[in-house]
Design an enzyme around this catalytic site. Structure first.
Site, PDB file in Angstrom:
ATOM      1  CE  LYS A   3     -14.320  -3.661   5.985  1.00  0.00           C
ATOM      2  NZ  LYS A   3     -15.095  -2.503   5.479  1.00  0.00           N
ATOM      3  CG  ASP A  39      -1.922   3.202   2.478  1.00  0.00           C
ATOM      4  OD1 ASP A  39      -1.189   2.139   2.780  1.00  0.00           O
ATOM      5  OD2 ASP A  39      -3.127   3.116   2.199  1.00  0.00           O
ATOM      6  CG  ASP A  86      -4.897   2.072   6.053  1.00  0.00           C
ATOM      7  OD1 ASP A  86      -4.511   3.033   5.622  1.00  0.00           O
ATOM      8  OD2 ASP A  86      -5.722   0.995   5.691  1.00  0.00           O
TER       9      ASP A  86
HETATM   10  P1  GTP Z   1      -8.285   4.930  -1.364  1.00  0.00           P
HETATM   11  O1  GTP Z   1      -8.720   5.464  -2.669  1.00  0.00           O
HETATM   12  O2  GTP Z   1      -8.624   6.011  -0.377  1.00  0.00           O
HETATM   13  O3  GTP Z   1      -8.905   3.738  -0.929  1.00  0.00           O
HETATM   14  O4  GTP Z   1      -6.661   4.853  -1.084  1.00  0.00           O
HETATM   15  P2  GTP Z   1      -5.859   3.881  -2.239  1.00  0.00           P
HETATM   16  O5  GTP Z   1      -6.082   4.077  -3.660  1.00  0.00           O
HETATM   17  O6  GTP Z   1      -4.353   4.100  -1.834  1.00  0.00           O
HETATM   18  O7  GTP Z   1      -6.104   2.453  -1.940  1.00  0.00           O
HETATM   19  P3  GTP Z   1      -5.644   1.493  -0.801  1.00  0.00           P
HETATM   20  O8  GTP Z   1      -5.559   2.167   0.260  1.00  0.00           O
HETATM   21  O9  GTP Z   1      -6.597   0.216  -0.758  1.00  0.00           O
HETATM   22  O10 GTP Z   1      -4.408   0.913  -1.453  1.00  0.00           O
HETATM   23  C1  GTP Z   1      -3.395   0.041  -0.645  1.00  0.00           C
HETATM   24  C2  GTP Z   1      -2.065   0.322  -1.096  1.00  0.00           C
HETATM   25  O11 GTP Z   1      -1.957   0.152  -2.468  1.00  0.00           O
HETATM   26  C3  GTP Z   1      -1.606   1.963  -1.402  1.00  0.00           C
HETATM   27  O12 GTP Z   1      -0.252   2.217  -1.094  1.00  0.00           O
HETATM   28  C4  GTP Z   1      -1.961   2.255  -2.792  1.00  0.00           C
HETATM   29  O13 GTP Z   1      -1.010   3.184  -3.465  1.00  0.00           O
HETATM   30  C5  GTP Z   1      -1.659   0.821  -3.557  1.00  0.00           C
HETATM   31  N1  GTP Z   1      -2.546   0.480  -4.615  1.00  0.00           N
HETATM   32  C6  GTP Z   1      -3.748   0.617  -4.613  1.00  0.00           C
HETATM   33  N2  GTP Z   1      -4.298  -0.102  -5.875  1.00  0.00           N
HETATM   34  C7  GTP Z   1      -3.247   0.121  -6.897  1.00  0.00           C
HETATM   35  C8  GTP Z   1      -2.896   0.034  -8.178  1.00  0.00           C
HETATM   36  O14 GTP Z   1      -3.834  -0.412  -8.887  1.00  0.00           O
HETATM   37  N3  GTP Z   1      -1.537  -0.058  -8.540  1.00  0.00           N
HETATM   38  C9  GTP Z   1      -0.438   0.094  -7.533  1.00  0.00           C
HETATM   39  N4  GTP Z   1       0.561   0.511  -8.418  1.00  0.00           N
HETATM   40  N5  GTP Z   1      -0.837   0.696  -6.280  1.00  0.00           N
HETATM   41  C10 GTP Z   1      -2.081   0.621  -5.851  1.00  0.00           C
END
Ligand code: GTP
Length: 365
Positions: free
Chosen positions: A161, A110, A222
């Site tokens: 943070k 993302d 982001d």
């Molecule tokens: P929010 O729920 O809105 O915080 O978004 P998110 O679920 O994408 O979490 P975040 O933005 O913190 O994740 C950063 C990146 O890591 C994103 O590209 C997510 O798809 C990925 N990500 C987060 N948690 C996992 C996980 O448990 N497994 C995998 N495969 N990818 C993850």
């Protein structure tokens, strides 16, 4: 052979309801799914094999790429339960084909950035690092964990943070792109939830591994929140950010099957999806309009996303609003900023106003 892992298993809760049915990396940004922009960038950097670390709505990734005809091998590492960013990297590592000293690119699914992937890979190899992290310098680091580095680029620590001005010891933050020496990646536990930011990286620094920062100041966003998401898309359209998949910079990206009334204004890097109809006098500014959406005459949308097959009634005003799919906003609504409207919701004409111009009471007393 250059390999990469993209982390795409998150639930994307901050982008609901858009992510109710579609994982965040598959949402449309500047006319195509965000992950396709990332893949195009990886291919430009010489990547020939990519592993998607999937979990939430995993099957939709295979569906999206089932006919992918490009010269890139795609593998899928599916987590039955989400393993967190670190666990996901280790789990995806099982499908890599290189040796223990090979460099593996890891991207969050993302992040839109102007990072030169060949440059970070080159620096990682030249400096024989265990992990090289992309660190971006931001004007206001208060909302982020901080990553100070020594003069030689070695990461000193990973700080929470900052809560006070004294705690802002650097403007460098983790930008969500890493290069791992494969053997280091293989040592992350892959059978439980692990956060790469909170556990893996601090652990590597504490045990004396060579963890380096690749510091840049260029474009970085982001896309995890609705406003960042629409702004990232608009930046790609206007040329503030670049992708191999977006043509010359412009004011708007309009699908050839969309119908825009000559009296409508579509601007600010907006994207209009297939089959959408924009009525006379409507203004669509820095927004994303999904497939099959109708925007009525005189409606105004700013910094908003409208998911597919929804209707925005004439003279309605939306600011920083997220509208789920198949929703119907009647005419003459004035929605407060930052609303999220659920998929399928119906708001009657003149149902909601912010300003004091409410219409007369229509009930019988
Ligand atoms: P929010 O729920 O809105 O915080 O978004 P998110 O679920 O994408 O979490 P975040 O933005 O913190 O994740 C950063 C990146 O890591 C994103 O590209 C997510 O798809 C990925 N990500 C987060 N948690 C996992 C996980 O448990 N497994 C995998 N495969 N990818 C993850």
């Amino acid at each position: 052979m250059q390999e990469a892992i993209i982390l795409v298993g998150g639930k994307g809760t901050r982008l609901r309801p858009l992510t109710n049915h579609t994982p965040k990396p598959l949402l449309g940004v500047a006319g195509t799914s965000f992950i396709r922009h990332q893949i195009a960038k990886l291919m430009d950097a010489g990547v020939t094999h990519v592993v998607f670390a999937t979990s939430y709505l995993a099957s939709l990734f295979e569906e999206e790429f089932k006919d992918f005809g490009e010269s890139l091998d795609i593998s899928y590492a599916v987590e039955e339960v989400p393993l967190g960013t670190g666990g996901a990297i280790r789990n995806a590592g099982r499908l890599l084909r290189g040796g223990p000293d090979d460099a593996v690119l890891v991207l969050n699914g993302d992040i839109l950035s102007g990072l030169d992937l060949r440059a970070i890979l080159g620096e990682h190899r030249r400096r024989a690092a265990d992990v090289t992290l992309h660190l971006t310098r931001v004007p206001d680091p208060r909302a982020f964990g901080l990553v100070p580095t020594a003069e030689d680029g070695r990461v000193l620590s990973f700080l929470e943070k900052p809560r006070t001005a004294e705690e802002i010891v650097t403007d460098q933050i983790n930008a969500g792109c890493y290069v791992f020496r494969r053997a280091v990646l293989d040592a992350i536990p892959g059978d439980r939830e692990v956060s790469v930011e909170q556990e893996t990286f601090p652990g590597l620094v504490a045990t004396g591994h060579r963890v380096l920062g690749h510091i840049t100041r260029g474009y970085w966003r982001d896309l995890g929140t609705p406003l960042a998401f629409v702004h990232g898309s608009a930046d790609l359209v206007t040329g503030a950010a670049t992708s191999p998949l977006v043509g010359p910079a412009g004011d708007a990206l309009i699908h050839p099957t969309a119908v825009i009334d000559p009296g409508a204004l579509v601007t600010g890097g907006s994207t209009i999806g297939p089959g959408a109809v924009i009525g006379p006098g409507a203004v669509v500014d820095r927004s994303i309009i999904g497939a099959g959406v109708t925007v009525g005459a005189g409606a105004r949308l700013h910094d908003s996303v409208v998911d597919h097959d929804s209707t925005i009634g004439g003279d309605s005003l939306l600011r920083e609003t997220v509208v789920g799919c198949h929703a119907h906003i009647g005419a003459d609504n004035e929605l407060p900023a930052q609303l999220r409207l659920s998929c399928g919701i119906r708001i009657p004409a003149q149902g909601v106003r912010v300003s004091g111009t409410a219409t007369a009471c229509s009930t019988v007393h």
